[in-house]
Design a protein around this motif. Structure first.
Motif, PDB file in Angstrom:
ATOM      1  N   MET A   1      73.830  46.565  49.492  1.00 45.19           N
ATOM      2  CA  MET A   1      74.646  46.472  50.700  1.00 45.19           C
ATOM      3  C   MET A   1      75.728  47.546  50.694  1.00 45.19           C
ATOM      4  O   MET A   1      76.235  47.913  49.637  1.00 45.19           O
ATOM      5  CB  MET A   1      75.330  45.103  50.793  1.00 45.19           C
ATOM      6  N   VAL A   3      79.450  47.887  51.994  1.00 47.88           N
ATOM      7  CA  VAL A   3      80.544  47.036  52.458  1.00 47.88           C
ATOM      8  C   VAL A   3      81.797  47.882  52.638  1.00 47.88           C
ATOM      9  O   VAL A   3      82.180  48.641  51.743  1.00 47.88           O
ATOM     10  CB  VAL A   3      80.835  45.905  51.452  1.00 47.88           C
ATOM     11  N   HIS A  24      76.894  47.003  44.606  1.00 46.38           N
ATOM     12  CA  HIS A  24      76.960  47.287  46.037  1.00 46.38           C
ATOM     13  C   HIS A  24      77.720  48.587  46.275  1.00 46.38           C
ATOM     14  O   HIS A  24      78.563  49.001  45.464  1.00 46.38           O
ATOM     15  CB  HIS A  24      77.650  46.144  46.784  1.00 46.38           C
ATOM     16  N   ASP A  67      76.750  47.025  56.169  1.00 47.93           N
ATOM     17  CA  ASP A  67      76.139  45.695  56.284  1.00 47.93           C
ATOM     18  C   ASP A  67      77.198  44.617  56.439  1.00 47.93           C
ATOM     19  O   ASP A  67      76.911  43.524  56.935  1.00 47.93           O
ATOM     20  CB  ASP A  67      75.310  45.400  55.034  1.00 47.93           C
ATOM     21  N   ALA A  68      78.432  44.919  55.993  1.00 49.92           N
ATOM     22  CA  ALA A  68      79.492  43.920  56.041  1.00 49.92           C
ATOM     23  C   ALA A  68      80.841  44.618  56.088  1.00 49.92           C
ATOM     24  O   ALA A  68      80.993  45.762  55.636  1.00 49.92           O
ATOM     25  CB  ALA A  68      79.418  42.997  54.826  1.00 49.92           C
ATOM     26  N   ALA A  70      85.193  43.644  55.706  1.00 50.93           N
ATOM     27  CA  ALA A  70      86.257  42.687  55.409  1.00 50.93           C
ATOM     28  C   ALA A  70      87.596  43.311  55.739  1.00 50.93           C
ATOM     29  O   ALA A  70      87.923  44.395  55.243  1.00 50.93           O
ATOM     30  CB  ALA A  70      86.217  42.272  53.939  1.00 50.93           C
ATOM     31  N   ARG A  87      82.763  44.494  64.574  1.00 47.42           N
ATOM     32  CA  ARG A  87      81.758  43.616  65.178  1.00 47.42           C
ATOM     33  C   ARG A  87      81.270  44.144  66.525  1.00 47.42           C
ATOM     34  O   ARG A  87      80.067  44.248  66.772  1.00 47.42           O
ATOM     35  CB  ARG A  87      82.368  42.215  65.337  1.00 47.42           C
ATOM     36  N   VAL A  92      78.511  45.613  63.242  1.00 49.79           N
ATOM     37  CA  VAL A  92      78.375  45.085  61.883  1.00 49.79           C
ATOM     38  C   VAL A  92      78.140  43.572  61.977  1.00 49.79           C
ATOM     39  O   VAL A  92      78.878  42.862  62.651  1.00 49.79           O
ATOM     40  CB  VAL A  92      79.629  45.384  61.042  1.00 49.79           C
ATOM     41  N   SER A  93      77.112  43.088  61.299  1.00 50.81           N
ATOM     42  CA  SER A  93      76.708  41.688  61.466  1.00 50.81           C
ATOM     43  C   SER A  93      77.575  40.709  60.694  1.00 50.81           C
ATOM     44  O   SER A  93      77.795  39.577  61.128  1.00 50.81           O
ATOM     45  CB  SER A  93      75.245  41.505  61.052  1.00 50.81           C
ATOM     46  N   ARG A  94      78.077  41.136  59.546  1.00 59.78           N
ATOM     47  CA  ARG A  94      78.881  40.225  58.713  1.00 59.78           C
ATOM     48  C   ARG A  94      80.315  40.754  58.656  1.00 59.78           C
ATOM     49  O   ARG A  94      80.585  41.761  57.990  1.00 59.78           O
ATOM     50  CB  ARG A  94      78.296  40.109  57.308  1.00 59.78           C
ATOM     51  N   VAL A  95      81.199  40.053  59.358  1.00 60.68           N
ATOM     52  CA  VAL A  95      82.592  40.475  59.462  1.00 60.68           C
ATOM     53  C   VAL A  95      83.491  39.286  59.151  1.00 60.68           C
ATOM     54  O   VAL A  95      83.268  38.179  59.652  1.00 60.68           O
ATOM     55  CB  VAL A  95      82.911  41.000  60.878  1.00 60.68           C
ATOM     56  N   VAL A  96      84.519  39.507  58.335  1.00 60.83           N
ATOM     57  CA  VAL A  96      85.482  38.448  58.032  1.00 60.83           C
ATOM     58  C   VAL A  96      86.877  39.061  58.016  1.00 60.83           C
ATOM     59  O   VAL A  96      87.048  40.230  57.643  1.00 60.83           O
ATOM     60  CB  VAL A  96      85.164  37.762  56.687  1.00 60.83           C
TER      61      VAL A  96
END
Length: 221
Positions: A1, A3, A24, A67-68, A70, A87, A92-96
């Motif tokens: 991934m 990130v 990663h 892929d992610a 943060a 997003r 980007v599919s995985r966002v926090v």
């Protein structure tokens, strides 16, 4: 991934080191170049000095192939702006995002951006260490709203389906432990003597759920 992490404070640097150590590809963004010293000499990712919601800075960090993402800087506004860019603009599919204001966190959760409301979560965990509860909590979500607790059942519930317990308490059964083995309960699953029942609750509903589950002579039995 691949990130991308926005913010190289204690959380961001720890997260970056953990991801890098697991193989990663990691890119870390921070306005303060000195912050990158927290990553240590063995960090194998890339660092980008700049504002985390600047499109060119994000592109330099590889946001277009990420892929992610943060967002863990010290500013709520910066985290949310950069998270929404990742997003909505870059897909980007995985966002926090880390959020200090729990009320804001609830708003952005509804927008589909998972958030970690750090102060509320940490305060809640400390409270539970300091003041023992009458129930066994095994999980609490990062926004400190939903928890899973073990709910001791009165013997009157034995022989009844899980659906009757859920209807009676207004809460969902997360899982059962039966003969020491975890199992996902179906509405038709019949409760047996010795079952350990774990239910999804909020702080507002936990008292009612515990009271009803532990009560004899439940309606419909």
């Amino acid at each position: 991934m691949h990130v991308v992490i926005m913010g190289c404070g204690r959380l961001g640097s720890t997260l970056a080191q953990s991801l890098d150590g697991r193989g990663h590809q990691v890119a870390v963004i921070d306005q303060n170049a000195d912050a990158f010293r927290r990553l240590g000499p063995n960090f194998g990712g890339i660092t980008v000095n700049g504002i985390g919601f600047d499109r060119d800075v994000l592109r330099a960090a590889g946001i277009e192939r990420a892929d992610a993402f943060a967002a863990v800087s010290s500013g709520d506004n910066s985290n949310i702006i950069s998270a929404r860019l990742a997003r909505e603009t870059f897909g980007v599919s995985r966002v926090v995002a880390r959020i200090y204001d729990a009320k804001r966190a609830q708003v952005y959760e509804r927008l589909g951006i998972p958030t970690i409301a750090t102060i509320r979560w940490a305060a809640d965990r400390m409270f539970r260490f300091l003041v023992p509860e009458s129930h066994n909590e095994v999980f609490r979500d990062p926004t400190s709203v939903v928890s899973i607790i073990e709910v001791p059942l009165h013997s009157d519930w034995v022989g009844r389906p899980v659906k009757s317990l859920e209807d009676g308490t207004g809460a969902r059964v997360a899982y059962l432990m039966r003969f020491g083995v975890g199992a996902l309960a179906q509405p038709s699953t019949v409760l047996q003597d010795g079952d350990q029942v774990f239910m999804l609750v909020t702080d507002e509903t936990v008292g009612r759920v515990m009271d009803i589950a532990g009560r004899a002579g439940n309606e419909g039995h």
